[in-house]
Write an enzyme that holds these catalytic residues in place. Structure first.
Site, PDB file in Angstrom:
ATOM      1  N   HIS A 233     -16.467 -19.836 -70.143  1.00 22.04           N
ATOM      2  CA  HIS A 233     -16.154 -20.606 -71.342  1.00 22.04           C
ATOM      3  C   HIS A 233     -14.647 -20.846 -71.366  1.00 22.04           C
ATOM      4  O   HIS A 233     -13.868 -20.083 -70.808  1.00 22.04           O
ATOM      5  CB  HIS A 233     -16.594 -19.779 -72.566  1.00 22.04           C
ATOM      6  CG  HIS A 233     -16.496 -20.481 -73.872  1.00 22.04           C
ATOM      7  ND1 HIS A 233     -15.297 -20.638 -74.551  1.00 22.04           N
ATOM      8  CD2 HIS A 233     -17.451 -21.030 -74.676  1.00 22.04           C
ATOM      9  CE1 HIS A 233     -15.515 -21.254 -75.698  1.00 22.04           C
ATOM     10  NE2 HIS A 233     -16.813 -21.520 -75.792  1.00 22.04           N
TER      11      HIS A 233
ATOM     12  N   ASP B  34     -16.348 -10.979 -71.145  1.00 25.30           N
ATOM     13  CA  ASP B  34     -16.696 -11.779 -72.318  1.00 25.30           C
ATOM     14  C   ASP B  34     -18.165 -11.510 -72.647  1.00 25.30           C
ATOM     15  O   ASP B  34     -19.057 -11.963 -71.947  1.00 25.30           O
ATOM     16  CB  ASP B  34     -16.464 -13.256 -72.002  1.00 25.30           C
ATOM     17  CG  ASP B  34     -16.960 -14.204 -73.088  1.00 25.30           C
ATOM     18  OD1 ASP B  34     -17.554 -13.737 -74.088  1.00 25.30           O
ATOM     19  OD2 ASP B  34     -16.784 -15.432 -72.934  1.00 25.30           O
TER      20      ASP B  34
ATOM     21  N   GLN C  13     -22.249 -13.865 -75.349  1.00 22.83           N
ATOM     22  CA  GLN C  13     -23.639 -14.281 -75.210  1.00 22.83           C
ATOM     23  C   GLN C  13     -24.553 -13.133 -74.790  1.00 22.83           C
ATOM     24  O   GLN C  13     -25.765 -13.328 -74.673  1.00 22.83           O
ATOM     25  CB  GLN C  13     -23.742 -15.421 -74.193  1.00 22.83           C
ATOM     26  CG  GLN C  13     -22.961 -16.659 -74.562  1.00 22.83           C
ATOM     27  CD  GLN C  13     -23.502 -17.356 -75.795  1.00 22.83           C
ATOM     28  OE1 GLN C  13     -24.640 -17.155 -76.211  1.00 22.83           O
ATOM     29  NE2 GLN C  13     -22.682 -18.199 -76.406  1.00 22.83           N
TER      30      GLN C  13
ATOM     31  N   LYS D 206     -22.325 -14.705 -83.552  1.00 19.80           N
ATOM     32  CA  LYS D 206     -23.439 -14.976 -82.639  1.00 19.80           C
ATOM     33  C   LYS D 206     -24.509 -13.886 -82.711  1.00 19.80           C
ATOM     34  O   LYS D 206     -25.628 -14.090 -82.252  1.00 19.80           O
ATOM     35  CB  LYS D 206     -22.924 -15.131 -81.206  1.00 19.80           C
ATOM     36  CG  LYS D 206     -21.990 -16.325 -81.015  1.00 19.80           C
ATOM     37  CD  LYS D 206     -21.579 -16.488 -79.577  1.00 19.80           C
ATOM     38  CE  LYS D 206     -20.476 -17.529 -79.407  1.00 19.80           C
ATOM     39  NZ  LYS D 206     -20.891 -18.876 -79.805  1.00 19.80           N
TER      40      LYS D 206
ATOM     41  N   CYS E 263     -17.941 -26.342 -74.052  1.00 23.87           N
ATOM     42  CA  CYS E 263     -16.683 -25.621 -73.782  1.00 23.87           C
ATOM     43  C   CYS E 263     -16.687 -25.021 -72.384  1.00 23.87           C
ATOM     44  O   CYS E 263     -16.241 -23.877 -72.171  1.00 23.87           O
ATOM     45  CB  CYS E 263     -16.440 -24.541 -74.829  1.00 23.87           C
ATOM     46  SG  CYS E 263     -16.191 -25.177 -76.502  1.00 23.87           S
TER      47      CYS E 263
END
Length: 411
Positions: free
Chosen positions: A128, A205, A208, A231, A369
């Site tokens: 991202h 990261d 997700q 999220k 993104c």
């Protein structure tokens, strides 16, 4: 079909916990397939945020009155809940606005003071922008360079090539746990192990990953792990950065102001200990109270149950999409989360998403993104259907029926 026999969870009842999902859009029942963008909120999260403002609203750590103590206890209580959820110590969790802020904190507070000309920052093709741009800015200011780990044709990370790129000049590896476009789940535990052998600091990261599967940060063995709260069914403007204790102690503050200090004199300042030295100013207190409620909710369902539920939905969706002529799915790694990016021959993704919206179906269209990844895929844009445990098999059938309908209008 929406009651899981293996877990005993009534997923229809779980869905009823999410008030927004009862909406109609353009006169049609809402089908929300954009959870990779932001997750919907259960009633308990909305209630917790509302209750804070109605009954406990005060600033944290600045007053001895009852409301101030209640606000501080609630805010720090959320930190403790998050620590248990991710199997880490609470004094290693920095509360912040989300993954973008968290990665920038690492970039400016860890990387900027340390990297030099000749050093390498290694990132992957599937990142991202929030895990690309901060490193570009650091590289420009330090003279470090960025190298890119490439993918296999199915969208999985080329691990052999990645390990070969972990040379002595690589000081930092920044990698997504789960791709927001491809759904690819990277084997971060093994990758971090290889990085440790080579003395490479790792930044993962987890935006997700955290909403969709069990995440044991201690077991992963990274140096930094970043999460976005909205999220994972929490409020917007919330997130966490986990950092190894040694990094928290060594890193200078990223922002200056109130709360992150012990003592201020015109001659100099003594900074606070632990994560608090990175938490300048008034935080999103109500948001973190809501995120604490979200963590309680997810924990009550069990992240392993959530992952199994979403994998069943993903299998149904992937199979059903094969009935659409000219539809191409991007990302077929052996292990992936419930994210399906796709395009239809001769149809622009924005047109497709617009007509789907008229059918009450919310999907994202665009480049997500992730411009370098879309360039590698050879497409300008895609549509993305991203599922969560509160979705249903009936919604998948309605989505595919709508795709058949709108495709006839566009092709």
């Amino acid at each position: 079909m929406d009651t899981a026999i293996d877990t005993g969870i009534d997923w229809a009842q779980v869905r009823a916990d999410f008030p927004l999902l009862t909406r109609q859009v353009h006169g049609k029942p809402l089908v929300y397939f954009d959870s990779a963008n932001t997750g919907q909120k259960p009633e308990c999260v909305i209630d917790a945020t509302n209750d804070f403002y109605r009954r406990h609203n005060a600033n944290v750590s600045r007053a001895v009155h009852a409301l101030g103590s209640e606000a501080t206890d609630a805010y720090e209580g959320a930190r403790s809940k998050l620590a248990r959820f991710f199997n880490v110590r609470s004094d290693e969790l920095i509360l912040c606005s989300g993954t973008t802020f968290a990665i920038n904190l690492v970039a400016y507070s860890w990387a900027l003071p340390r990297l030099q000309p000749g050093d390498v920052i290694l990132i992957s093709r599937m990142e991202h922008h929030a895990n690309i741009v901060p490193w570009q800015l650091v590289a420009q200011r330090t003279g470090a360079t960025i190298k890119v780990a490439e993918l296999l044709p199915d969208g999985a990370l080329d691990l052999n090539a990645l390990y070969a790129q972990m040379t002595a000049d690589v000081k930092l590896l920044a990698l997504t746990h789960v791709s927001n476009v491809l759904g690819t789940v990277n084997p971060v535990t093994y990758i971090c192990k290889e990085a440790r052998k080579r003395g490479i600091v790792t930044v993962i990261d987890g935006s997700q990953a955290a909403p969709h599967m069990p995440v044991d940060i201690a077991a992963i063995g990274c140096d930094f792990y970043a999460v976005t709260g909205h999220k994972m069914s929490g409020p917007t403007g919330t997130g966490v950065l986990w950092a190894k204790r040694e990094h928290i102690q060594a890193m200078p503050p990223f922002l200056g102001g109130g709360e992150m200090i012990k003592e201020v004199r015109f001659e100099g300042t003594v900074f606070n200990e632990g994560p608090h030295k990175f938490e300048a100013g008034t935080p999103n207190i109500a948001g973190f109270v809501g995120l604490g409620a979200a963590v309680d909710y997810l924990s009550s369902l069990g992240m392993a149950h959530i992952e199994a539920r979403e994998q069943a939905l993903l299998a149904h969706l992937t199979d059903a999409l094969h009935s659409i002529d000219g539809l191409h799915i991007y990302g077929r790694a052996p292990r992936k989360a419930a994210v399906v990016s796709f395009a239809i021959d001769g149809v622009h993704s924005h047109d497709l998403a617009t007509l789907l919206d008229l059918e009450g179906i919310a999907v994202r269209s665009g480049q997500h993104c992730a411009h370098p990844l879309l360039q590698w895929l050879g497409v300008g844009t895609t549509c993305r259907a991203s599922l969560a445990f509160y979705n249903t098999h009936a919604e998948i059938d309605a989505f595919v029926a709508a795709l058949h309908k709108v495709r006839k209008l566009l092709v």
